[in-house]
Enzyme design. Structure first.
Site, PDB file in Angstrom:
ATOM      1  N   LYS A 110       0.828  -1.208   0.000  1.00 18.41           N
ATOM      2  CA  LYS A 110       0.000   0.000   0.000  1.00 18.41           C
ATOM      3  C   LYS A 110       0.869   1.268   0.000  1.00 18.41           C
ATOM      4  O   LYS A 110       0.435   2.317  -0.457  1.00 18.41           O
ATOM      5  CB  LYS A 110      -0.908   0.032   1.224  1.00 18.41           C
ATOM      6  CG  LYS A 110      -1.768  -1.201   1.459  1.00 18.41           C
ATOM      7  CD  LYS A 110      -2.968  -1.251   0.545  1.00 18.41           C
ATOM      8  CE  LYS A 110      -4.050  -2.212   0.996  1.00 18.41           C
ATOM      9  NZ  LYS A 110      -3.674  -3.635   1.002  1.00 18.41           N
TER      10      LYS A 110
HETATM   11  C1  LIG Z   1      -4.281  -4.779   0.603  1.00 14.16           C
HETATM   12  C2  LIG Z   1      -3.457  -5.995   0.559  1.00 14.16           C
HETATM   13  C3  LIG Z   1      -3.728  -7.025  -0.354  1.00 14.16           C
HETATM   14  C4  LIG Z   1      -4.906  -6.967  -1.310  1.00 14.16           C
HETATM   15  O1  LIG Z   1      -4.763  -5.971  -2.261  1.00 14.16           O
HETATM   16  P1  LIG Z   1      -6.038  -5.466  -3.094  1.00 14.16           P
HETATM   17  O2  LIG Z   1      -5.532  -4.311  -3.874  1.00 14.16           O
HETATM   18  O3  LIG Z   1      -7.066  -5.091  -2.074  1.00 14.16           O
HETATM   19  O4  LIG Z   1      -6.475  -6.603  -3.933  1.00 14.16           O
HETATM   20  C5  LIG Z   1      -2.878  -8.114  -0.380  1.00 14.16           C
HETATM   21  N1  LIG Z   1      -1.828  -8.208   0.485  1.00 14.16           N
HETATM   22  C6  LIG Z   1      -1.552  -7.259   1.378  1.00 14.16           C
HETATM   23  C7  LIG Z   1      -0.403  -7.432   2.300  1.00 14.16           C
HETATM   24  C8  LIG Z   1      -2.345  -6.111   1.452  1.00 14.16           C
HETATM   25  O5  LIG Z   1      -2.048  -5.164   2.348  1.00 14.16           O
END
Ligand SMILES: *Cc1c(COP(=O)(O)O)cnc(C)c1O
Length: 495
Positions: A110
């Protein structure tokens, strides 16, 4: 370039799309046309740094943003990452690579977007001419909340409020959020799971009454959730960068297709890969990896998105414990041939009856682009263990899900000889208890003990942002029912 709502009622500039987050008709903003990257431009990007590549991709969508400003912002954002490359590609066997996206300030992918979003938003406000203060409202399954808090802490003219499901995030994620520094931040737990949390926040976004109450406090809402195009755009860049790195390393020829496996929750990360493909990046199959909450697997295999009668499971990959994958709407919109009324109808059906079905032709088209699979908790543990024992590479639980599904793909599609990049979304140190269990079979009660043991076992460097958490005071302890979320916002804003 203009952005339109997936539900047809709105057409806005890029800045407006980012500032607003969600369209007024409840739809998501998508580019009116996909910008393209030519072969010559790809060649040109080979010599660029990560920040330059990111700025290049962003400027294709954000035409009214100043190019030099974007580049400076990317350089500043990605300087916050540990190591020299914010998105390194690691070869684990012939034709198989891991794209590590967890070297940012909060150790999850993120950060790739949320280190940049404050700039995109602030500049967006200037371009649109907004004078009020901005309140960023976030519903998080764990990682978004922390990354948004880090990104926006002490930003001028912005306040940020994060809601997380009381029982739906890992201990480490909770500690990361509740110890957050900054004068403009607030963190509140709500009772329920992530979907309850996300629904409550969406409701506030869609309520004229709430918006008016906020305006009387000189405040405007914006979103840092992955439905915001400002989140999506920076994610497109790392697919380009991974592809270019494969070329630079002599692993593929220019133009050769590459497959990607993406651990998926809200469908944001994998959608960015699909957008990269739409822009002309030679992407082959997109493998959508889910955990036990496998609503996407069923959808991609069967053509019906169905949440009625489905149980919500808490897993060791909590950031993927999601039933309503909000970014899927953007893909379903494309699939329908950009039929906004049909998309609106489907989303209405989902919220009223808990299901919608796409046509057989659309299903076929979807299966040409995507392969879907899910990993049980046991398979995830087994995969993490295997990979560490076989080649000494430790993975986090979300990446474990992806690797497990990628293996299923290799098994089922033996004739597909294209290179595979598996997207790694978190540091193993972010989920230390589950990772230690997967590596050794040992349970530890304390996250920091887990970190220490993983360090001894793997000799992998511990990220400073995690080891430092232990000594930080807990600042946020409030927990409320979903119905009280808006009251908490008003409290936070004061008089
Ligand atoms: C948010 C997240 C995901 C999922 O990503 P999306 O964009 O919601 O599909 C997978 N792994 C981790 C560690 C995350 O923080």
């Amino acid at each position: 370039m203009y952005f339109i709502s997936t539900r047809g009622e709105e057409r806005v500039t890029a800045a407006q799309a980012i500032v607003q987050g969600l369209a007024k008709d409840g739809g998501l903003f998508v580019p009116e046309v996909f910008p393209t990257v030519s072969r010559e431009e790809l060649e040109e990007m080979l010599g660029m740094s990560y920040a330059e590549r990111a700025a290049f991709v962003l400027s294709k969508y954000l035409e009214e943003y100043d190019k030099d400003g974007l580049l400076a912002a990317c350089e500043k954002a990605y300087a916050k990452f540990e190591g020299s490359d914010p998105a390194p590609l690691v070869k684990i066997s012939d034709g198989v690579y891991i794209l590590e996206l967890f070297h940012g300030p909060t150790c999850a992918f993120k950060d790739m977007a949320l280190t940049l979003l404050p700039y995109l938003l602030r500049t967006g406000c200037d371009l649109v001419g907004i004078k009020e203060q901005i309140l960023i409202l976030v519903a998080t399954s764990g990682d978004t909340g922390k990354a948004a808090l880090e990104g926006f802490k002490d930003a001028d003219g912005v306040k940020i409020m994060v809601f997380y499901p009381d029982d739906g995030v890992s201990k480490m994620q909770k500690l990361q959020m509740c110890t957050q520094e900054g004068e403009n931040v607030n963190v509140v737990a709500v009772k329920g799971n992530f979907d309850d949390c996300q629904t409550a926040v969406k409701k506030i976004f869609n309520s004229e009454e709430c918006k008016e109450a906020l305006l009387s406090k000189n405040t405007r809402l914006s979103s840092a959730n992955s439905i915001n195009f400002g989140r999506l755009a920076p994610q497109i860049a790392y697919y380009f960068s991974a592809y270019l790195d494969l070329i630079s390393a002599g692993q593929i020829e220019m133009g050769e297709e590459v497959n990607f496996t993406v651990p998926t929750g809200n469908f944001g990360n994998i959608l960015a890969a699909y957008y990269a493909k739409k822009m002309g990046l030679p992407v082959g199959k997109l493998v959508c990896a889910s955990n036990k909450n496998n609503v996407l697997t069923d959808f991609i295999r069967g053509g019906e998105y169905r949440i009625v009668g489905r149980q919500f499971h808490k897993t060791m990959s909590p950031s993927m414990d999601i039933l309503i994958s909000s970014n899927l709407e953007r893909f379903v919109f494309e699939l329908s041939g950009r039929d906004a009324p049909l998309t609106a109808e489907r989303m209405k059906s989902l919220s009223e009856r808990g299901t919608y079905t796409i046509s057989p032709k659309e299903k076929e088209e979807m299966q040409r682009e995507f392969f879907a699979g899910f990993s049980s908790e046991d398979d995830t543990v087994e995969t993490i263990y295997d990979l560490f024992t076989e080649i000494g590479y430790p993975m986090d639980t979300h990446t474990g899900v992806a690797m497990s599904v990628a293996r299923e793909y290799f098994e089922k599609e033996k004739d597909d000889k294209r290179n595979m990049v598996i997207v790694s979304t978190a540091s193993p140190y972010k989920f230390p208890q589950d990772v230690l269990y997967a590596l050794t079979g040992n349970d530890v009660k304390d996250s920091f003990k887990g970190i220490k043991r993983i360090n001894v076992l793997t000799a992998m460097k511990i990220p400073k942002s995690l080891s430092g958490l232990r000594d930080k005071p807990v600042r946020f302890k409030t927990s409320v029912p979903v119905s009280k979320a808006f009251d908490e916002i008003l409290n936070f804003l004061g008089d």
